[in-house]
Structures are given as structure tokens and as C-alpha cells.
Design a protein around this motif. Sequence first.
Motif, PDB file in Angstrom:
ATOM      1  N   CYS A  51       0.738  -1.202  -0.254  1.00 49.95           N
ATOM      2  CA  CYS A  51      -0.058  -0.053  -0.017  1.00 49.95           C
ATOM      3  C   CYS A  51       0.698   1.275   0.122  1.00 49.95           C
ATOM      4  O   CYS A  51       0.550   2.297   0.454  1.00 49.95           O
ATOM      5  CB  CYS A  51      -0.918   0.021   1.173  1.00 49.95           C
ATOM      6  SG  CYS A  51      -2.618  -1.020   0.904  1.00 49.95           S
ATOM      7  N   ARG A  52       1.953   1.136  -0.438  1.00 53.16           N
ATOM      8  CA  ARG A  52       3.203   2.542  -0.455  1.00 53.16           C
ATOM      9  C   ARG A  52       3.528   2.588  -1.930  1.00 53.16           C
ATOM     10  O   ARG A  52       4.627   3.225  -2.152  1.00 53.16           O
ATOM     11  CB  ARG A  52       4.338   2.061   0.507  1.00 53.16           C
ATOM     12  CG  ARG A  52       3.852   1.991   1.845  1.00 53.16           C
ATOM     13  CD  ARG A  52       5.129   1.847   2.786  1.00 53.16           C
ATOM     14  NE  ARG A  52       4.811   1.750   4.252  1.00 53.16           N
ATOM     15  CZ  ARG A  52       5.203   2.621   5.026  1.00 53.16           C
ATOM     16  NH1 ARG A  52       6.196   3.467   4.704  1.00 53.16           N
ATOM     17  NH2 ARG A  52       4.854   2.456   6.268  1.00 53.16           N
ATOM     18  N   SER A  53       2.922   2.253  -3.062  1.00 58.42           N
ATOM     19  CA  SER A  53       3.127   2.808  -4.413  1.00 58.42           C
ATOM     20  C   SER A  53       3.055   4.282  -4.355  1.00 58.42           C
ATOM     21  O   SER A  53       3.924   4.878  -5.244  1.00 58.42           O
ATOM     22  CB  SER A  53       2.086   2.313  -5.354  1.00 58.42           C
ATOM     23  OG  SER A  53       0.859   2.676  -5.353  1.00 58.42           O
ATOM     24  N   VAL A  54       2.421   5.061  -3.706  1.00 56.24           N
ATOM     25  CA  VAL A  54       2.236   6.576  -3.812  1.00 56.24           C
ATOM     26  C   VAL A  54       3.472   7.245  -3.460  1.00 56.24           C
ATOM     27  O   VAL A  54       4.193   7.970  -3.828  1.00 56.24           O
ATOM     28  CB  VAL A  54       1.285   7.194  -3.083  1.00 56.24           C
ATOM     29  CG1 VAL A  54       1.026   8.776  -3.225  1.00 56.24           C
ATOM     30  CG2 VAL A  54      -0.076   6.645  -3.501  1.00 56.24           C
ATOM     31  N   ALA A  55       4.112   6.421  -2.254  1.00 47.92           N
ATOM     32  CA  ALA A  55       5.524   6.724  -1.558  1.00 47.92           C
ATOM     33  C   ALA A  55       6.478   6.302  -2.475  1.00 47.92           C
ATOM     34  O   ALA A  55       7.597   7.275  -2.715  1.00 47.92           O
ATOM     35  CB  ALA A  55       5.342   6.530  -0.325  1.00 47.92           C
ATOM     36  N   ARG A  56       6.577   5.185  -2.764  1.00 51.76           N
ATOM     37  CA  ARG A  56       7.635   4.385  -3.219  1.00 51.76           C
ATOM     38  C   ARG A  56       8.110   4.504  -4.819  1.00 51.76           C
ATOM     39  O   ARG A  56       9.054   4.118  -5.247  1.00 51.76           O
ATOM     40  CB  ARG A  56       7.841   2.927  -2.785  1.00 51.76           C
ATOM     41  CG  ARG A  56       7.987   2.815  -1.297  1.00 51.76           C
ATOM     42  CD  ARG A  56       7.546   1.404  -0.853  1.00 51.76           C
ATOM     43  NE  ARG A  56       7.897   1.272   0.592  1.00 51.76           N
ATOM     44  CZ  ARG A  56       7.485  -0.010   1.160  1.00 51.76           C
ATOM     45  NH1 ARG A  56       6.877  -0.942   0.661  1.00 51.76           N
ATOM     46  NH2 ARG A  56       7.725  -0.069   2.524  1.00 51.76           N
ATOM     47  N   TRP A  57       7.027   4.675  -5.736  1.00 49.86           N
ATOM     48  CA  TRP A  57       7.118   4.559  -7.070  1.00 49.86           C
ATOM     49  C   TRP A  57       7.495   5.869  -7.645  1.00 49.86           C
ATOM     50  O   TRP A  57       7.425   6.929  -7.125  1.00 49.86           O
ATOM     51  CB  TRP A  57       5.777   3.913  -7.685  1.00 49.86           C
ATOM     52  CG  TRP A  57       5.568   2.560  -7.422  1.00 49.86           C
ATOM     53  CD1 TRP A  57       6.393   1.717  -6.252  1.00 49.86           C
ATOM     54  CD2 TRP A  57       4.357   1.456  -7.796  1.00 49.86           C
ATOM     55  NE1 TRP A  57       5.783   0.552  -6.188  1.00 49.86           N
ATOM     56  CE2 TRP A  57       4.647   0.466  -7.045  1.00 49.86           C
ATOM     57  CE3 TRP A  57       3.661   1.501  -8.760  1.00 49.86           C
ATOM     58  CZ2 TRP A  57       3.885  -0.477  -7.315  1.00 49.86           C
ATOM     59  CZ3 TRP A  57       2.954   0.588  -9.018  1.00 49.86           C
ATOM     60  CH2 TRP A  57       3.014  -0.638  -8.450  1.00 49.86           C
TER      61      TRP A  57
END
Length: 538
Positions: free
Chosen positions: A529-535
Motif C-alpha cells: 500500500c505504498r506505491s504512492v510513496a515508493r514509485w
Amino acid sequence: MSGNESKKLQEIEKLQKRVISGSLSRREFMRAAAVMGLAAAAPALYAKAAHAKPKKGGHYRVGLPAANTGDNMDTATNSDNFMITMAQGSVRNCVTEVDANGKAIPELAESLEPSADAATWTVKVRKGVVFHSGKTLDADDIIASIEHHRGEGSKSAAKSVAESMGEIKKDDANTIIFKLKSGNADFPFLLSDYHITIGAADKSGKVDWMAGDGTGPYSIKTFEPGVRAHLVRNPNYFKADEGNFDEATLLALNDANARMNAMSTGQVDAIARCDLKTAKLLGKKPGVEVLETEGTKHYTYPMDVRQKPFNDNNVRMALKLGMDRKVFIDTVLRGYGALGNDHPIGASQNYHASDLPQRKYDPDKAKWHLKQAGMSSLDVEMSASDAAFAGAVDATQLYAESLKPAGINLTVKRVSDDGYWSNVWMKVPWSASYWSGRPTADWMFTIGWKAGGNWTETFWDHKRFEELLVKGRAELDEAKRSAIYKEMQSICRDEGGSVIPCFVKSVDAASDKLGRPAKLAGNFELDGCRSVARWWFL
């Protein structure tokens, strides 16, 4: 440059993009380069891609399930993908986080040091972290945020987890001492719970959760619960390689077909929880990649064991034996899963009880258990919605068919997606459910099975299980700890109130224009659930 060389260059650039996006391994790159006659140059070409830094910029649009009109920024009550992605994955942080290897690593902590018996933990707060409001993070913020989940009257899903943290004392502005009720070698994992995000405390020691303040890579521009959230990058974020998009829009797309259509037509850059019936077809579309991630997610059918007929373990056993798990996986999951054995610890996890016999479909034995309960047949109702998991209504109808030879008539009551988790789950005697799972056995048992827990969905209270839960947490001898957790799995399997037919792969989709880490976290969909942060955009 000749036409052939130009073509090779274009092919290499495509391969490098796949390396950067995380969809091509080093071995695969080397093999493809060798086929093109570039074996000698391959190591340098690969290194250039592998060490490329994430780029800043762009507007990321992601379609997410499980949004509700009652959603809010008090993470004590957050329960599923949309709010986990928004709160923990974008706007706030936790004291620790779970990385792609399933390890708990410091996030808002700089370090965590245990005593010899793991009963006392010293946590150093990361210096220089600033909230979106301008307040500097300190020990008071972390203590106030944890206390929000504890004590009488707490409605937090993390109440049992937070209460296990024992006595919490501030040593100085950047040091916190946790004196646990008993030793716990897994303590750092508890501080990564997505409910226990860290907010800014006021002078009275309280946090205004609804204000949405956080230390995360994005701040909130607008938020329409159950519809969308518009986030903007935090220029002061403490992780240099995260928070790469200028903006992010989280779209509430609860319907699986709506998510698949949005991905197929380019309305979004990524989606969580593909419709498994059409996932392979989506993956054939140019520019779309389907992502499969192994994890701890499992589907459940929890019964309220306080109510008839579920208070009789013979009835519970009949319902477990009446589940045709292989057909369930082949039909519902399209093969994207593994057999469940009516306990919540998956085969990939430490302390998994692999020696427990796999429960098989046996309607005759189910009939026998009904007879022991004084019944020749059973009529029962279950509430289900696709909000529980993709295809839950059809899956439950399939379950109903497999129960018929055992003399069990299951009526499937289809209920609304909106408000499912607040109005149906744990409010009716039997319902469809799912768990993302937790990285450790202790954490999963504590949040989902401990007596009195706010998310103990079967309302189960088993004396021996409770004794083992405390004992296992404090046991530092690996062999003894393993034996404890295996016994607990056996108790859940044979006496628990939940039918757990399967463990499920996360199947998501993303544009090939997105870059992402080489290995994705499997604790939740879309990179934990961290694609917004990590991608980032390539």
C-alpha cells in the motif's frame, strides 16, 4: 548508426526500463543482451539501469478498492486498502515499517534496542522530521499516538496490540522506553501497524486526527470520503528516494470491473486487486503490466461463536469440512492462491505448521459432525459482499453448493458494498471476510484471534490459546517458540470459528511507464500500500 544498431539500442533501452521498473531480473537482462550479441557490454548496461535514481515529477492516478463514505483520518478505525494507502502509505508514517523482505526496519525511529529478555525496548526518535503543519516530531507525538489506541473505551482495531506495549515513558525529547508486560522479540513489528500512525500532539497530549496532519511524503489537498483524495508532495520529506510524484489522486473504485476498465482505458496508472477472471487478458494490453506478489493475505468466513448454531464446535467442523478448497482456488482465484487450513499462518511464514494434516473436502464427515450436534441437516445464512474480497458473493455461492451434499443449506445474503466493514462484518452471525495477514504469528494472533480484541471477528475465547499467546511472545528459544505457535495453529484449525479456504496472491496492475523497486512488499497490495510513496514515473 546503422539501422541494426539503432534497433539494438531501442531494445536495450526497453530492457533497461524494465530493470528500472522492477519487472526484469539481472539474469534475464544478461540473457537478452547476449542474444543481441552484447554480452561483453551487458554488465555495464545493466548497472546503469539498476543504479538509476527515481525521477521526481508527474501526477500519479491510482484506482483503489474498499473505500467508504464514512472513511476518515483517524487510523484507529481504518480497515482496508483505500485508507491504508492514503493514511499510512502517503500522509503519515509509523515508528517502523515492513520492508520488501518482510523485516521491520526503523521509520520514524532511528533505532530500537532491546534488553536481554526483550521485555524493555529503548526507541530513539528520528531527528529533523517535520510535520506538514511545521511542528518538529518528538517523543510526545509518538506516545500520544500510541495512547490513542489504549485503555477502556478504545474502539481501535489495534487496541490489543497497543495494550501489549506495556508501560511507555519519555526519557528525553528523542528517547522512549517501552516496558512490556512480557518479553517480545517481535516488538518492532507492532510499531508498524497501519492503525498506529503518528500524528502531531498538542500541549494537552492529544492528537487532532481529523486534521490529517502527518510526516509522510504527501499532504492532503482535498479528501472526499468514498470518492477520491488529492495529495501533493511534501517538499520536506525525510526520505530522499520516496515521495517522487508532484501530485497523486487516489480514486475510489470499489467495483472490480470499474478498476479493470479504468486501467485498460488509461484513466489510471495503477490499480489494486485485479479481477482475477480477466487479469491475464488485461496483462496482454500494451503498456500494462500485471503484478503478482506472494504474501500473507487470506480469505475467511468467520462465525460468531457466541451465537447458535456456531457455539457448537461440531457445527463449525461440519462447515469447515464442507468447503471444497481445491475447487474454490481453481474457480474463484483462477489458481492465484494456495490451500488454507483454517488457521491464519501461511506457508511462507516463519513458524508455519506444515506438519498439520491438510483439511480435505469430506461431506460425509461433515454429516457425522452434524449428527454429533444433534442435527440431521442445517439451514444457515451468510452475508456477503464483494467489498469483503473480489468475487466474494460468487465465491460464497460456490461454497453453498459444496455444502449441499453434507445436508447443509446455506443461503447467501448479498449486502451493500458501502459500509460493509462497519455495518455487516462482526455485526451479523456469519459473513465473508479477508485478512491481509501480518508478518509475524504473534501479531496475527494478537490482532485477529485474542479474546476481547476489537477485530477478533469470531468473538472466540479459548483458555489454552490465550496462555500460549502470552508464553510464545516471551519465549526466546526458537525451537520452543515454534512448538508453541504450531500448537496454536492446531487449536485454531480444530476449534476456531473461522473457515479459511485459501491464501491469496496480490494481483495488481500498473503502467509500464512507472518505475518501482526491484522487489515489492507483499504485506499489502501495490507494494505494501505504498506505491504512492515508493514509485515514480520513468
